[in-house]
Design a protein around this motif. Sequence first.
Motif, PDB file in Angstrom:
ATOM      1  N   SER A  63       1.556   9.473 -12.457  1.00  0.00           N
ATOM      2  CA  SER A  63       2.362   9.607 -11.255  1.00  0.00           C
ATOM      3  C   SER A  63       1.840  10.751 -10.399  1.00  0.00           C
ATOM      4  N   PRO A  64       1.798  10.561  -9.072  1.00  0.00           N
ATOM      5  CA  PRO A  64       1.359  11.688  -8.232  1.00  0.00           C
ATOM      6  C   PRO A  64       2.319  12.873  -8.309  1.00  0.00           C
ATOM      7  N   ARG A  65       3.530  12.661  -8.866  1.00  0.00           N
ATOM      8  CA  ARG A  65       4.502  13.755  -8.999  1.00  0.00           C
ATOM      9  C   ARG A  65       4.264  14.592 -10.245  1.00  0.00           C
ATOM     10  N   GLY A  66       3.320  14.147 -11.099  1.00  0.00           N
ATOM     11  CA  GLY A  66       3.159  14.800 -12.397  1.00  0.00           C
ATOM     12  C   GLY A  66       2.386  16.104 -12.352  1.00  0.00           C
ATOM     13  N   GLN A  67       2.327  16.737 -13.510  1.00  0.00           N
ATOM     14  CA  GLN A  67       1.484  17.916 -13.691  1.00  0.00           C
ATOM     15  C   GLN A  67       0.033  17.463 -13.521  1.00  0.00           C
ATOM     16  N   ARG A  84       2.697   0.842 -10.214  1.00  0.00           N
ATOM     17  CA  ARG A  84       2.137   0.081  -9.070  1.00  0.00           C
ATOM     18  C   ARG A  84       3.158   0.120  -7.946  1.00  0.00           C
ATOM     19  N   TYR A  85       2.810  -0.454  -6.822  1.00  0.00           N
ATOM     20  CA  TYR A  85       3.711  -0.581  -5.671  1.00  0.00           C
ATOM     21  C   TYR A  85       4.189   0.790  -5.192  1.00  0.00           C
ATOM     22  N   GLU A  86       5.505   0.952  -4.939  1.00  0.00           N
ATOM     23  CA  GLU A  86       6.000   2.244  -4.454  1.00  0.00           C
ATOM     24  C   GLU A  86       6.203   3.232  -5.589  1.00  0.00           C
ATOM     25  N   GLY A  87       6.022   2.764  -6.805  1.00  0.00           N
ATOM     26  CA  GLY A  87       6.217   3.635  -7.960  1.00  0.00           C
ATOM     27  C   GLY A  87       7.125   2.983  -8.992  1.00  0.00           C
ATOM     28  N   VAL A  88       7.684   3.815  -9.864  1.00  0.00           N
ATOM     29  CA  VAL A  88       8.383   3.335 -11.048  1.00  0.00           C
ATOM     30  C   VAL A  88       9.818   3.888 -11.028  1.00  0.00           C
ATOM     31  N   ASP A  89      10.763   3.066 -11.419  1.00  0.00           N
ATOM     32  CA  ASP A  89      12.159   3.512 -11.540  1.00  0.00           C
ATOM     33  C   ASP A  89      12.207   4.863 -12.264  1.00  0.00           C
ATOM     34  N   GLN A  90      12.889   5.816 -11.674  1.00  0.00           N
ATOM     35  CA  GLN A  90      12.914   7.198 -12.178  1.00  0.00           C
ATOM     36  C   GLN A  90      13.375   7.285 -13.630  1.00  0.00           C
ATOM     37  N   ARG A  91      14.156   6.292 -14.085  1.00  0.00           N
ATOM     38  CA  ARG A  91      14.660   6.357 -15.461  1.00  0.00           C
ATOM     39  C   ARG A  91      13.546   6.243 -16.501  1.00  0.00           C
ATOM     40  N   GLU A 107       6.102  13.108 -20.528  1.00  0.00           N
ATOM     41  CA  GLU A 107       5.665  13.849 -19.344  1.00  0.00           C
ATOM     42  C   GLU A 107       5.119  12.911 -18.281  1.00  0.00           C
ATOM     43  N   GLU A 108       5.003  13.463 -17.044  1.00  0.00           N
ATOM     44  CA  GLU A 108       4.358  12.757 -15.944  1.00  0.00           C
ATOM     45  C   GLU A 108       3.050  13.471 -15.668  1.00  0.00           C
ATOM     46  N   LEU A 109       2.018  12.692 -15.379  1.00  0.00           N
ATOM     47  CA  LEU A 109       0.694  13.265 -15.197  1.00  0.00           C
ATOM     48  C   LEU A 109       0.048  12.704 -13.935  1.00  0.00           C
ATOM     49  N   SER A 110      -0.498  13.615 -13.133  1.00  0.00           N
ATOM     50  CA  SER A 110      -1.226  13.218 -11.918  1.00  0.00           C
ATOM     51  C   SER A 110      -2.698  13.516 -12.128  1.00  0.00           C
ATOM     52  N   ILE A 111      -3.582  12.692 -11.564  1.00  0.00           N
ATOM     53  CA  ILE A 111      -5.009  13.055 -11.676  1.00  0.00           C
ATOM     54  C   ILE A 111      -5.474  13.816 -10.440  1.00  0.00           C
ATOM     55  N   GLY A 112      -4.596  14.063  -9.496  1.00  0.00           N
ATOM     56  CA  GLY A 112      -4.992  14.855  -8.337  1.00  0.00           C
ATOM     57  C   GLY A 112      -4.051  14.633  -7.183  1.00  0.00           C
ATOM     58  N   PRO A 113      -4.114  15.525  -6.182  1.00  0.00           N
ATOM     59  CA  PRO A 113      -3.166  15.446  -5.073  1.00  0.00           C
ATOM     60  C   PRO A 113      -3.566  14.428  -4.014  1.00  0.00           C
ATOM     61  N   TYR A 114      -3.533  13.163  -4.409  1.00  0.00           N
ATOM     62  CA  TYR A 114      -3.788  12.053  -3.490  1.00  0.00           C
ATOM     63  C   TYR A 114      -3.075  10.847  -4.068  1.00  0.00           C
ATOM     64  N   LEU A 126      -3.000   6.958  -5.190  1.00  0.00           N
ATOM     65  CA  LEU A 126      -3.731   5.743  -5.545  1.00  0.00           C
ATOM     66  C   LEU A 126      -2.771   4.569  -5.406  1.00  0.00           C
ATOM     67  N   SER A 127      -3.315   3.360  -5.448  1.00  0.00           N
ATOM     68  CA  SER A 127      -2.428   2.192  -5.355  1.00  0.00           C
ATOM     69  C   SER A 127      -1.811   1.841  -6.694  1.00  0.00           C
ATOM     70  N   GLY A 128      -2.356   2.405  -7.768  1.00  0.00           N
ATOM     71  CA  GLY A 128      -1.815   2.112  -9.081  1.00  0.00           C
ATOM     72  C   GLY A 128      -2.325   3.109 -10.097  1.00  0.00           C
ATOM     73  N   GLY A 129      -1.727   3.095 -11.285  1.00  0.00           N
ATOM     74  CA  GLY A 129      -2.095   4.061 -12.313  1.00  0.00           C
ATOM     75  C   GLY A 129      -3.339   3.695 -13.117  1.00  0.00           C
ATOM     76  N   GLU A 130      -3.908   2.501 -12.881  1.00  0.00           N
ATOM     77  CA  GLU A 130      -5.001   2.036 -13.742  1.00  0.00           C
ATOM     78  C   GLU A 130      -6.237   2.926 -13.660  1.00  0.00           C
TER      79      GLU A 130
END
Length: 231
Positions: free
Chosen positions: A93-97, A119-126, A134-141, A143-147
């Motif tokens: 997730s782009p919101r992650g560490q 994918r899409y706008e993201g994932v239900d917060q639950r 944890e949530e993990l981002s690969i960088g401050p940009y 992507l269209s999906g987590g793949e």
Amino acid sequence: MTFNVLTLFPRMFEGFLGETMMKRGIEGVIVRVNLVDTRDYATDKHKTTDDTPYGGGPGMVMKVEPIHRALQALKGSGNREQGTGAGRTVLLSPRGQQFDQKKASEYATLETLTLICGRYEGVDQRVADHLCDEELSIGPYVLSGGEVAATVVMEAVARLVPGFLGNPDSLKEESFTPTSYKLKTKNSVEYSQYTKPEDFQGWKVPKVLLSGNHAEIEKWRRRHIKSIGTR
Ligand code: SAH
């Protein structure tokens, strides 16, 4: 080490897993990659995995139930062949560490890492709140999906798993690794490398590297370690 990847697009991983290092790592059973098609765990006959956001707004949001069911299935599958359940569970997730080399080393010690691709706008917060460690981002940009993010994580982690690299000495002098004997901080990157020819169109290899004088070469390399951010 086992990677479980929850994705709506398992075929995106075919090329990556079927070539070179990952292919050899999988054949040598140093790493296992278990691709889980989240759609297989949809609960309705149309195999719905996303829906419109509560409160309105553009796009679709990935539903919690299929991800929950897929994780439950993994948890029930704890045996040697299939890995040990879900293990550490991470939502990309782009919101992650932000992912870094330290995090890669931490993950490389795990028996099982489960990566959830949105994918899409993201994932239900639950999913983040109740199903993940944890949530993990690969960088401050964005992507269209987590793949692609999952691929980045697997590539960085797998090479730290003992036995994955042909030459484990490669890990002794790695960028972003403060324990590497030449690097001082997590922002240090390795010195420049050259190979034959000595002279290409007048672009010459630094003389000292051809000298055979190991002490001088060592000195040159230490001088040429860079710190990212200062480049
Ligand atoms: N609407 C969201 C972006 C969703 S992108 C926002 O504005 O923040 C869709 C999916 O792509 C995400 O759920 C996540 O799984 C993945 N993704 C996008 N950018 C990413 C990043 N920088 N790191 C990790 N995953 C990312």
